[in-house]
Design a protein around this motif. Sequence first.
Motif, PDB file in Angstrom:
ATOM      1  N   ALA A  16       0.805  -1.222   0.000  1.00  0.00           N
ATOM      2  CA  ALA A  16       0.000   0.000   0.000  1.00  0.00           C
ATOM      3  C   ALA A  16       0.829   1.258   0.000  1.00  0.00           C
ATOM      4  O   ALA A  16       0.298   2.340  -0.123  1.00  0.00           O
ATOM      5  N   SER A  17       2.153   1.129   0.145  1.00  0.00           N
ATOM      6  CA  SER A  17       2.984   2.334   0.197  1.00  0.00           C
ATOM      7  C   SER A  17       3.014   3.075  -1.120  1.00  0.00           C
ATOM      8  O   SER A  17       3.306   4.251  -1.173  1.00  0.00           O
ATOM      9  N   ALA A  18       2.722   2.392  -2.234  1.00  0.00           N
ATOM     10  CA  ALA A  18       2.639   3.061  -3.534  1.00  0.00           C
ATOM     11  C   ALA A  18       1.200   3.488  -3.760  1.00  0.00           C
ATOM     12  O   ALA A  18       0.301   2.666  -3.805  1.00  0.00           O
ATOM     13  N   PRO A  19       0.897   4.796  -3.890  1.00  0.00           N
ATOM     14  CA  PRO A  19      -0.476   5.281  -3.930  1.00  0.00           C
ATOM     15  C   PRO A  19      -1.314   4.653  -5.018  1.00  0.00           C
ATOM     16  O   PRO A  19      -2.488   4.396  -4.817  1.00  0.00           O
ATOM     17  N   SER A 180     -13.020   6.367  13.983  1.00  0.00           N
ATOM     18  CA  SER A 180     -11.837   7.201  13.759  1.00  0.00           C
ATOM     19  C   SER A 180     -10.740   6.873  14.773  1.00  0.00           C
ATOM     20  O   SER A 180      -9.554   6.894  14.448  1.00  0.00           O
ATOM     21  N   LYS A 181     -11.138   6.535  16.004  1.00  0.00           N
ATOM     22  CA  LYS A 181     -10.165   6.170  17.038  1.00  0.00           C
ATOM     23  C   LYS A 181      -9.417   4.891  16.654  1.00  0.00           C
ATOM     24  O   LYS A 181      -8.183   4.828  16.749  1.00  0.00           O
ATOM     25  N   TYR A 182     -10.166   3.874  16.185  1.00  0.00           N
ATOM     26  CA  TYR A 182      -9.525   2.615  15.835  1.00  0.00           C
ATOM     27  C   TYR A 182      -8.643   2.746  14.593  1.00  0.00           C
ATOM     28  O   TYR A 182      -7.589   2.120  14.492  1.00  0.00           O
ATOM     29  N   ILE A 183      -9.073   3.556  13.625  1.00  0.00           N
ATOM     30  CA  ILE A 183      -8.250   3.771  12.433  1.00  0.00           C
ATOM     31  C   ILE A 183      -6.940   4.457  12.824  1.00  0.00           C
ATOM     32  O   ILE A 183      -5.851   4.076  12.370  1.00  0.00           O
ATOM     33  N   ALA A 184      -7.039   5.491  13.685  1.00  0.00           N
ATOM     34  CA  ALA A 184      -5.843   6.211  14.120  1.00  0.00           C
ATOM     35  C   ALA A 184      -4.898   5.292  14.895  1.00  0.00           C
ATOM     36  O   ALA A 184      -3.683   5.339  14.707  1.00  0.00           O
ATOM     37  N   LYS A 185      -5.460   4.442  15.756  1.00  0.00           N
ATOM     38  CA  LYS A 185      -4.620   3.501  16.502  1.00  0.00           C
ATOM     39  C   LYS A 185      -3.957   2.489  15.563  1.00  0.00           C
ATOM     40  O   LYS A 185      -2.799   2.106  15.760  1.00  0.00           O
ATOM     41  N   GLY A 186      -4.702   2.054  14.533  1.00  0.00           N
ATOM     42  CA  GLY A 186      -4.120   1.143  13.551  1.00  0.00           C
ATOM     43  C   GLY A 186      -2.976   1.780  12.799  1.00  0.00           C
ATOM     44  O   GLY A 186      -1.965   1.134  12.499  1.00  0.00           O
ATOM     45  N   LYS A 193       5.605  -0.525  13.416  1.00  0.00           N
ATOM     46  CA  LYS A 193       6.184  -1.683  12.739  1.00  0.00           C
ATOM     47  C   LYS A 193       6.917  -1.312  11.455  1.00  0.00           C
ATOM     48  O   LYS A 193       7.423  -2.179  10.743  1.00  0.00           O
ATOM     49  N   GLN A 194       6.932   0.001  11.148  1.00  0.00           N
ATOM     50  CA  GLN A 194       7.599   0.520   9.952  1.00  0.00           C
ATOM     51  C   GLN A 194       6.994  -0.041   8.661  1.00  0.00           C
ATOM     52  O   GLN A 194       7.675  -0.231   7.669  1.00  0.00           O
ATOM     53  N   TRP A 195       5.690  -0.324   8.716  1.00  0.00           N
ATOM     54  CA  TRP A 195       4.992  -0.740   7.500  1.00  0.00           C
ATOM     55  C   TRP A 195       4.543   0.477   6.688  1.00  0.00           C
ATOM     56  O   TRP A 195       4.122   0.362   5.552  1.00  0.00           O
ATOM     57  N   ILE A 196       4.600   1.637   7.330  1.00  0.00           N
ATOM     58  CA  ILE A 196       4.216   2.889   6.684  1.00  0.00           C
ATOM     59  C   ILE A 196       4.992   4.001   7.368  1.00  0.00           C
ATOM     60  O   ILE A 196       5.397   3.855   8.523  1.00  0.00           O
ATOM     61  N   THR A 197       5.230   5.090   6.658  1.00  0.00           N
ATOM     62  CA  THR A 197       5.895   6.247   7.249  1.00  0.00           C
ATOM     63  C   THR A 197       4.967   7.453   7.167  1.00  0.00           C
ATOM     64  O   THR A 197       4.037   7.482   6.346  1.00  0.00           O
ATOM     65  N   SER A 198       5.222   8.447   8.017  1.00  0.00           N
ATOM     66  CA  SER A 198       4.329   9.600   8.115  1.00  0.00           C
ATOM     67  C   SER A 198       4.617  10.686   7.084  1.00  0.00           C
ATOM     68  O   SER A 198       3.985  11.736   7.124  1.00  0.00           O
ATOM     69  N   ASP A 199       5.548  10.433   6.165  1.00  0.00           N
ATOM     70  CA  ASP A 199       5.881  11.445   5.153  1.00  0.00           C
ATOM     71  C   ASP A 199       5.496  10.986   3.751  1.00  0.00           C
ATOM     72  O   ASP A 199       6.134  11.359   2.769  1.00  0.00           O
ATOM     73  N   THR A 200       4.456  10.162   3.640  1.00  0.00           N
ATOM     74  CA  THR A 200       4.020   9.639   2.350  1.00  0.00           C
ATOM     75  C   THR A 200       2.618  10.126   2.009  1.00  0.00           C
ATOM     76  O   THR A 200       1.846  10.501   2.897  1.00  0.00           O
ATOM     77  N   PRO A 201       2.258  10.131   0.730  1.00  0.00           N
ATOM     78  CA  PRO A 201       0.883  10.493   0.345  1.00  0.00           C
ATOM     79  C   PRO A 201      -0.164   9.585   0.982  1.00  0.00           C
ATOM     80  O   PRO A 201      -1.272  10.035   1.274  1.00  0.00           O
ATOM     81  N   LEU A 202       0.176   8.307   1.201  1.00  0.00           N
ATOM     82  CA  LEU A 202      -0.773   7.386   1.838  1.00  0.00           C
ATOM     83  C   LEU A 202      -1.121   7.867   3.242  1.00  0.00           C
ATOM     84  O   LEU A 202      -2.283   7.864   3.642  1.00  0.00           O
ATOM     85  N   LEU A 232      -8.472  -1.709   3.263  1.00  0.00           N
ATOM     86  CA  LEU A 232      -7.403  -1.165   4.092  1.00  0.00           C
ATOM     87  C   LEU A 232      -7.966  -0.571   5.375  1.00  0.00           C
ATOM     88  O   LEU A 232      -7.383  -0.712   6.453  1.00  0.00           O
ATOM     89  N   VAL A 233      -9.122   0.089   5.279  1.00  0.00           N
ATOM     90  CA  VAL A 233      -9.758   0.662   6.461  1.00  0.00           C
ATOM     91  C   VAL A 233     -10.062  -0.433   7.488  1.00  0.00           C
ATOM     92  O   VAL A 233      -9.796  -0.290   8.683  1.00  0.00           O
ATOM     93  N   GLU A 234     -10.621  -1.548   7.026  1.00  0.00           N
ATOM     94  CA  GLU A 234     -10.973  -2.651   7.921  1.00  0.00           C
ATOM     95  C   GLU A 234      -9.723  -3.231   8.586  1.00  0.00           C
ATOM     96  O   GLU A 234      -9.744  -3.573   9.779  1.00  0.00           O
ATOM     97  N   LYS A 235      -8.636  -3.362   7.837  1.00  0.00           N
ATOM     98  CA  LYS A 235      -7.388  -3.879   8.410  1.00  0.00           C
ATOM     99  C   LYS A 235      -6.854  -2.942   9.487  1.00  0.00           C
ATOM    100  O   LYS A 235      -6.388  -3.385  10.543  1.00  0.00           O
ATOM    101  N   LEU A 236      -6.911  -1.639   9.218  1.00  0.00           N
ATOM    102  CA  LEU A 236      -6.434  -0.670  10.198  1.00  0.00           C
ATOM    103  C   LEU A 236      -7.257  -0.721  11.480  1.00  0.00           C
ATOM    104  O   LEU A 236      -6.713  -0.647  12.592  1.00  0.00           O
ATOM    105  N   MET A 237      -8.576  -0.852  11.343  1.00  0.00           N
ATOM    106  CA  MET A 237      -9.442  -0.888  12.510  1.00  0.00           C
ATOM    107  C   MET A 237      -9.174  -2.145  13.343  1.00  0.00           C
ATOM    108  O   MET A 237      -9.195  -2.099  14.576  1.00  0.00           O
ATOM    109  N   LEU A 238      -8.898  -3.260  12.687  1.00  0.00           N
ATOM    110  CA  LEU A 238      -8.552  -4.476  13.414  1.00  0.00           C
ATOM    111  C   LEU A 238      -7.242  -4.302  14.172  1.00  0.00           C
ATOM    112  O   LEU A 238      -7.117  -4.693  15.337  1.00  0.00           O
TER     113      LEU A 238
END
Length: 275
Positions: A16-19, A180-186, A193-202, A232-238
């Motif tokens: 998912a790192s590639a938009p 929104s709380k569960y998505i943010a926590k995900g 876990k370094q599966w995503i970084t905070s400086d990406t379009p994603l 992706l939303v469902e995975k983040l919430m889990l």
Amino acid sequence: MKAKYLFGFSLLFFSASAPLVLPIQTATAGIVRQVQASQVSGEKATGQTVKVWAGHGVSISFYRTEEVIKKIWLDDPSKFVIDVDGCLEGLGRCSTEGTGAGLIHLRRIETVKIPGLPQATYGTHLTVITESGSTKKSYHFRIVPGTGKPEYSQLEIIGDSSNDRELRQPKADYTAISDSKYIAKGMQFALSKQWITSDTPLWERLTKLVELRSLGEELTIAASNAGVSMKLVEKLMLMGGKRLLEMPPRSLNTQQVNTNNTQPTPFNLVVEKKR
């Protein structure tokens, strides 16, 4: 099983790192979507992404605001062409007194190489200059190629009177704040876990999703407007800890949810990580 579970999520976020790899959730809204003028113009503007699909053009209408379009710029015209329902400088021959339009139509074309013009990486910028009486305004959009089934045909710019905002503002309920709380926590879990970084379009799209959902926007519509797939939303919430359907406590209102929760609000939590 736990290792296999985490490995699956790891593969999800690396992919998912590639938009452009992310599937876009089809919206349940109609072919016309309304966008408040303050969202795309002025100091508090957040911008609007406009997707244009192959063989399916998209229009931007200013009929409701009764503004006259006087000038437009498309910074990278290598993938899109523009037409208007009138005559503008640089788009057809017309007299000075007769310039103006109320609607812009965008169409997607095969990529054209233009010497000396770098191609936009994350969508091209469209600037629209309008007039209403003696008032001039500039509007800003990000134009990107759409994938999959077309989701809409027109964006309708609407006014921003206090009555309009009050009528159209979705109400945040317990479920919206919980989501929104569960998505943010995900997101925080994936970040750790370094599966995503905070400086990406994603990350920016996910931040917008959390904001829209926390304000009460319906989940599938918020995901579509943010450019994030429901899978992706469902995975983040889990990953954020959601397991079963939650029921709000009796007599628990939105204000109580915010004041009794010891964690930062979902949107602030995301913003802090972006700094």
